[in-house]
Scaffold this active site. Sequence first.
Site, PDB file in Angstrom:
ATOM      1  N   ASP A 100      39.342  59.637  57.579  1.00  0.00           N
ATOM      2  CA  ASP A 100      40.423  60.176  58.082  1.00  0.00           C
ATOM      3  C   ASP A 100      41.647  60.933  58.031  1.00  0.00           C
ATOM      4  O   ASP A 100      42.046  61.902  58.213  1.00  0.00           O
ATOM      5  CB  ASP A 100      41.079  59.200  59.156  1.00  0.00           C
TER       6      ASP A 100
ATOM      7  N   HIS B   4      11.710  66.892  75.874  1.00  0.00           N
ATOM      8  CA  HIS B   4      12.162  66.589  74.760  1.00  0.00           C
ATOM      9  C   HIS B   4      11.517  65.227  75.406  1.00  0.00           C
ATOM     10  O   HIS B   4      11.143  63.892  75.569  1.00  0.00           O
ATOM     11  CB  HIS B   4      12.941  65.906  73.645  1.00  0.00           C
TER      12      HIS B   4
ATOM     13  N   THR C  94      18.507  74.314  64.539  1.00  0.00           N
ATOM     14  CA  THR C  94      18.808  74.938  65.393  1.00  0.00           C
ATOM     15  C   THR C  94      17.393  75.575  66.416  1.00  0.00           C
ATOM     16  O   THR C  94      18.256  75.852  67.753  1.00  0.00           O
ATOM     17  CB  THR C  94      19.704  76.068  65.732  1.00  0.00           C
TER      18      THR C  94
ATOM     19  N   LYS D 171      15.041  78.195  64.994  1.00  0.00           N
ATOM     20  CA  LYS D 171      14.249  79.573  63.961  1.00  0.00           C
ATOM     21  C   LYS D 171      13.327  79.057  64.286  1.00  0.00           C
ATOM     22  O   LYS D 171      12.707  80.324  64.527  1.00  0.00           O
ATOM     23  CB  LYS D 171      15.467  79.652  62.827  1.00  0.00           C
TER      24      LYS D 171
ATOM     25  N   GLU E 164      40.625  50.057  63.711  1.00  0.00           N
ATOM     26  CA  GLU E 164      40.075  51.116  65.491  1.00  0.00           C
ATOM     27  C   GLU E 164      40.982  50.652  66.315  1.00  0.00           C
ATOM     28  O   GLU E 164      40.592  51.463  67.560  1.00  0.00           O
ATOM     29  CB  GLU E 164      38.740  49.766  65.572  1.00  0.00           C
TER      30      GLU E 164
ATOM     31  N   VAL F 263      11.087  75.815  73.898  1.00  0.00           N
ATOM     32  CA  VAL F 263      11.774  76.266  72.884  1.00  0.00           C
ATOM     33  C   VAL F 263      12.871  76.324  74.210  1.00  0.00           C
ATOM     34  O   VAL F 263      12.988  77.130  75.210  1.00  0.00           O
ATOM     35  CB  VAL F 263      11.576  77.529  72.089  1.00  0.00           C
TER      36      VAL F 263
ATOM     37  N   HIS G 248      43.033  53.808  66.130  1.00  0.00           N
ATOM     38  CA  HIS G 248      43.133  54.966  66.618  1.00  0.00           C
ATOM     39  C   HIS G 248      42.820  55.531  68.527  1.00  0.00           C
ATOM     40  O   HIS G 248      42.758  55.824  68.946  1.00  0.00           O
ATOM     41  CB  HIS G 248      41.378  55.025  66.176  1.00  0.00           C
TER      42      HIS G 248
END
Length: 658
Positions: free
Chosen positions: A526, A367, A229, A231, A452, A187, A455
């Site tokens: 957006d 991992h 997360t 738990k 794009e 963990v 942006h």
Amino acid sequence: FFPKSDGATDANKSVGGEERLKLNRNIFDHFPLDEKALRNLAIGAAGMASAFFYFYFRETGIQISWKDFVHHYLSRGVVDHLEVVNKQYVKVIPARGVNTSDVSYLWFNIGSVESFEHKLEAAHRELTSCLPIHRTLLYRVLPTFLLVSFLLLAGPRRRRGRAHPFSIGQSKAKLIKDDVGVRFKDVAGCEEAKLEILEFVNFLKNPQQYKELGAKIPKGALLSGPPGTGKTLLAKATAGEAQVPFITVSGSEFQEIFVGVGAARIRDTFAMARKNAPCILFIDEIDAVGKKRGGGNFGDQSEQENTLNQLLVEMHGFKSSTNVVVLAGTNRAEVLDPALMRPGRFDRHIYIGPPDIKGRASIFKVHLRPLKLDPRIQVEAFARKLAALTPGFTGADIANVCNEAALIAARHLNQHISTKHFEQAVERVVGGLEKKSQVLQLPERTTVAYHEAGHAVAGWFLEHADPLLKVSIVPRGKGLGYAQYLPKEQHLFTQEQLFDRMCMMLGGRVAEQVFFRRITTGAHDDLRKVTQSAYAQVVQFGMSEAVGQVSFELPQRGLKVTEKPFSEPTAQLIDREVRLLIDSAYQRTLQLVMDKKAMVEKVAKRLLEREILEKSDMVELLGPRPFREKSTYEEFVEELGGACRRTPPDLRPEELEL
């Protein structure tokens, strides 16, 4: 029929095989039959055969009266049994060896089955004889039989697998007595939470150490935080470190349509915990059974409150000497009942939030450990690099990225997992699956490219915008294009930073307006983000001079808002301030795109050629960014300490670059 041959003198002389075949052919030549005629002939023959068998083998019967049945048949004892047919008439089947002329059975009409039974019983009493009656009871017995079978088969099963109709109140908790297989080393990313929960491990291992000092171990801990997360993983690791039995149950398993089942299962679960003490009892998704009371007193709400009351009683009745620790997990701690949250039940409230960049690096190490990586990859440095490329990811997201990278490598028959596979996996998780079969028409593809590009250019020349990492017009997921940024790890934002982000999000809509003199639906997401940001600044953060230094809670998605926390004039003022803020951001972005129009067009044309542009391509097209920027990865490396500030001797400089 076969006619005689010409040379035959004897009328009874048979025709030979070859001669018969010739005669048959001559007959069919003179009397041709088509397919329809042959089919009609076959149907007629089949009908005649059916009629013959029906009339030859059918049973014959004769009608008699009730008086004749009693005096001539029932009283003489020549009846084998009776059959009630369709509740309308009764067939009298004679006994074997009794000759009833040429009929197979006798029959008589009845008014109803009940009256027939009464009359038959009276006749029995008079004749003092007993007669078996074969009556079709399937229609009466079948519904009851099906209901009993359903209850026996569909009811809860015992732990040994045998069904029992009265075991519905037994707990569905799973008991793991052997090694859970998870330790604290498995963990990562929640070091503070592990320190808080480590006290439970020490108590379960050495309870006498605390009792000698007069200390009482907390009875339970509530693990709350966003989904994914860790738990549940942390609760398993606690049992694995303490080497005690682990009992896990879901909060939804206490809810049933039967009244009192939830409370019975609560009692059974805690009885199991006391029996296996010392142990850890983990209730996952406790919000399913622990919601605030007072929402109603009937139906499911009443049953839920009864279950919650039983849970409160069981937890309050626990003593420290029982050596049972109750852990619970939820991502909706705000809906839990206050009586469940008080000290004495859940003494510790441990919040497990999304990991920061250091936590993500440690999760990646966990991992990456079982994966077959490229030998050239240095796990320590590569984990830090992936942590910087995945801001906001939870432990579940990181596990998904590592698994996707392994799947991509296996799909392409590679022997090892390389850096390229992890980059594709991050794109897959962030943007969605690449749609290679979706072909855009040239006008739509051009619109997406300029959108794009708007942006990318707007964010390139805004100081507080996030650094651009990659921009693409390849359709992924629901979107037709996406831009990947590298936001900094920060928790506090100024008004200028939020305003620059709004301008960057409006860059696509402004580029469509400037270059095509029309707008499309591509900027829907957006505009939604811009609207949420503007309302948050005005309503929650107190960043509007007209509204003032006040803060109101915004309505959450999926929840009904019965009443506004502010008056109607204040609501109109908020709406007006939000519109002014968004219009101001739009005008600033419009001016920026007009000034950099040539650069936007250059980026859009390069996107149409290559479909994907990296940060190096943007530097080539637009030049270096006019603001000094330091990526989160570089800051992370500098903060690691003396040993990590220097480049390791086996780490190449290009591996430190993003």
